[in-house]
Design a protein around this motif. Structure first.
Motif, short mmCIF file in Angstrom:
data_model
loop_
_atom_site.label_atom_id
_atom_site.label_comp_id
_atom_site.label_asym_id
_atom_site.label_seq_id
_atom_site.Cartn_x
_atom_site.Cartn_y
_atom_site.Cartn_z
N TYR A 36 0.84 -1.20 0.00
CA TYR A 36 0.00 0.00 0.00
C TYR A 36 0.88 1.25 0.00
CZ TYR A 36 -3.65 3.31 1.28
OH TYR A 36 -4.52 4.38 1.29
N VAL A 37 1.92 1.24 0.83
CA VAL A 37 2.88 2.34 0.89
C VAL A 37 4.11 1.93 0.08
CG1 VAL A 37 4.35 3.74 2.39
CG2 VAL A 37 2.06 3.07 3.15
N THR A 219 -14.64 0.18 2.72
CA THR A 219 -14.03 0.74 3.93
C THR A 219 -13.14 -0.30 4.60
OG1 THR A 219 -15.89 2.24 4.31
CG2 THR A 219 -14.50 1.73 6.20
N TRP A 220 -13.68 -1.52 4.77
CA TRP A 220 -12.89 -2.60 5.37
C TRP A 220 -11.65 -2.90 4.55
CZ3 TRP A 220 -12.45 -7.19 2.52
CH2 TRP A 220 -11.66 -8.18 3.12
N ARG A 221 -11.78 -2.94 3.22
CA ARG A 221 -10.64 -3.25 2.36
C ARG A 221 -9.54 -2.21 2.52
NH1 ARG A 221 -9.79 -3.25 -4.17
NH2 ARG A 221 -10.61 -1.13 -3.96
N LEU A 222 -9.91 -0.92 2.55
CA LEU A 222 -8.91 0.12 2.69
C LEU A 222 -8.20 0.02 4.03
CD1 LEU A 222 -7.48 2.72 1.81
CD2 LEU A 222 -9.43 4.01 2.70
N ARG A 228 -2.12 -3.88 6.89
CA ARG A 228 -1.21 -4.95 6.46
C ARG A 228 -0.21 -4.47 5.41
NH1 ARG A 228 -4.22 -10.23 4.78
NH2 ARG A 228 -2.05 -10.92 4.90
N ASN A 229 -0.28 -3.19 5.06
CA ASN A 229 0.58 -2.61 4.02
C ASN A 229 0.53 -3.44 2.74
OD1 ASN A 229 2.30 -0.77 2.79
ND2 ASN A 229 4.16 -1.77 3.55
N LEU A 230 -0.70 -3.65 2.26
CA LEU A 230 -0.92 -4.39 1.02
C LEU A 230 -1.62 -3.49 0.01
CD1 LEU A 230 -2.27 -7.89 2.17
CD2 LEU A 230 -0.16 -7.45 0.89
N ALA A 231 -1.26 -3.63 -1.25
CA ALA A 231 -2.01 -2.94 -2.29
C ALA A 231 -3.47 -3.37 -2.21
CB ALA A 231 -1.43 -3.28 -3.66
#
Length: 374
Positions: A36-37, A219-222, A228-231
């Motif tokens: 994600y980051v 919302t939950w997915r974001l 978890r720092n996942l795309a």
């Protein structure tokens, strides 16, 4: 290519001591595939014609450098992803931005002119971009890689000096500086978990319960992606969120029949089913309103064409790329504000980009802000 490589905490603190109030030319090299980051692989800085490369793999704590950037004039090119990295590490964007790609756009050199083409145009120098797809988190870095990285900040300041002179001559320097501030402001506003679902496709095909489900799932997915720092799509694919909201499965077998990925079902299947069950049990009065598409307004095509013609006239008059003034998304933002909100809602809603700053001055003031609903 002459540069210093910083790979220890002591070297970093020594480098920070040398910084003054002169502009910083800045670039980042990063890897973003499953996270994600973005994973920062290299940080390039040039100040007073001295180039320094900071190795964030060797130095895990860069906080002192990020703090040292406060209120500095920072020169970047195509700054969007670099600013995200700065924001995520620094916690803010308390800098004064000069984006040379934006400057090139105001000079009508191209809406998204690349660094190499800018340097060739302004400096007459050919820049090798052969290492642009390298793995910047892999060590050791080759001599060719670090030379490439250093060159990415070598020409920023001299290019900006030429660009600012031409912008002043064109009476666009203030507009350019406004746009850079707009970019900083926009980048500081992270995604709102409660409204992230609005960026998904085909919402107009869902009923109110379906919208409530996709809102909760998005919302939950974001939040899961951030934790978890996942795309996002490595949590659950966006298209699968729509299928879940439309068909409302109740069992793991239902998830298999919808062709969700094995990992989506194995890791998140029960959580997905729980969210769907909880939302389905809520009072329908709590569900979001149905989504109305702009194209469902009979006046949309005609109005869109008219606004595009006004923007094209403005672009021709001031010799600006149409894309810099307003993309279709920006026009749609304006029309949604005009057509989907009443007077009271417009007073508290975010003002559309076409009605702010230099865009308002050049073209926005000519638009009919009271577009009739058709």
């Amino acid at each position: 290519m002459q540069f210093d490589m910083i790979s220890t905490q002591a070297q970093l603190h020594g480098f920070i001591e040398t910084l003054d109030n002169s502009p910083l030319s800045l670039d980042t090299e990063f890897v973003r595939t499953r996270t994600y980051v973005a994973n920062l692989g290299l940080l390039q800085i040039s100040q007073n014609e001295k180039i320094t490369l900071i190795d964030p793999i060797a130095i895990t704590d860069l906080s002192a450098f990020w703090q040292a950037m406060d209120n500095k004039e920072c020169i970047l090119h195509a700054s969007s992803e670099d600013l995200e990295i700065i924001r995520d590490h620094k916690g803010d964007l308390n800098i004064r931005l000069f984006d040379t790609q934006v400057a090139c756009a105001f000079l009508n050199l191209g809406a998204s002119l690349g660094y190499a083409k800018m340097v060739e145009t302004l400096q007459g120098v050919i820049v090798d971009k052969g290492e642009s797809r390298t793995d910047w988190c892999k060590r050791p870095l080759t001599e060719k890689q670090v030379d490439y990285a250093a060159i990415d900040v070598l020409h920023l300041k001299p290019c900006l000096e030429k660009l600012k002179a031409q912008l002043a001559e064109k009476n666009m320097l203030t507009f350019f500086e406004q746009e850079c501030q707009n970019i900083l402001h926009q980048k500081m506003h992270k995604q709102d978990p409660e409204n992230v679902y609005l960026s998904l496709n085909n919402l107009f095909k869902l009923d109110r319960q379906g919208l409530a489900i996709i809102k909760a799932l998005a919302t939950w997915r974001l939040l899961t992606a951030i934790e978890r720092n996942l795309a996002l799509n490595f949590v659950v694919k966006a298209d699968h969120l729509w299928l879940l909201a439309h068909y409302r499965p109740t069992t793991l077998d239902d998830l298999h029949r919808l062709h969700l990925l094995p990992n989506e079902i194995r890791i998140h299947g029960q959580k997905i089913l729980t969210i769907i069950k909880q939302i389905s049990a809520q009072d329908e009065d709590s569900y979001p309103a149905l989504i109305t598409r702009l194209m469902d307004f009979s006046a949309y095509k005609k109005t869109l064409k008219s606004i595009r013609e006004q923007i094209q006239t403005c672009a021709d008059k001031y010799q600006l790329p149409v894309e810099l003034i307003a993309s279709k998304r920006v026009i749609n933002e304006y029309l949604s504000w005009c057509w989907k909100l009443d007077d009271a809602q417009r007073k508290t809603a975010k003002t559309p980009k076409l009605l702010t700053g230099w865009r308002l001055e050049l073209v926005g003031h000519q638009l009919d802000h009271r577009q009739p609903k058709a």
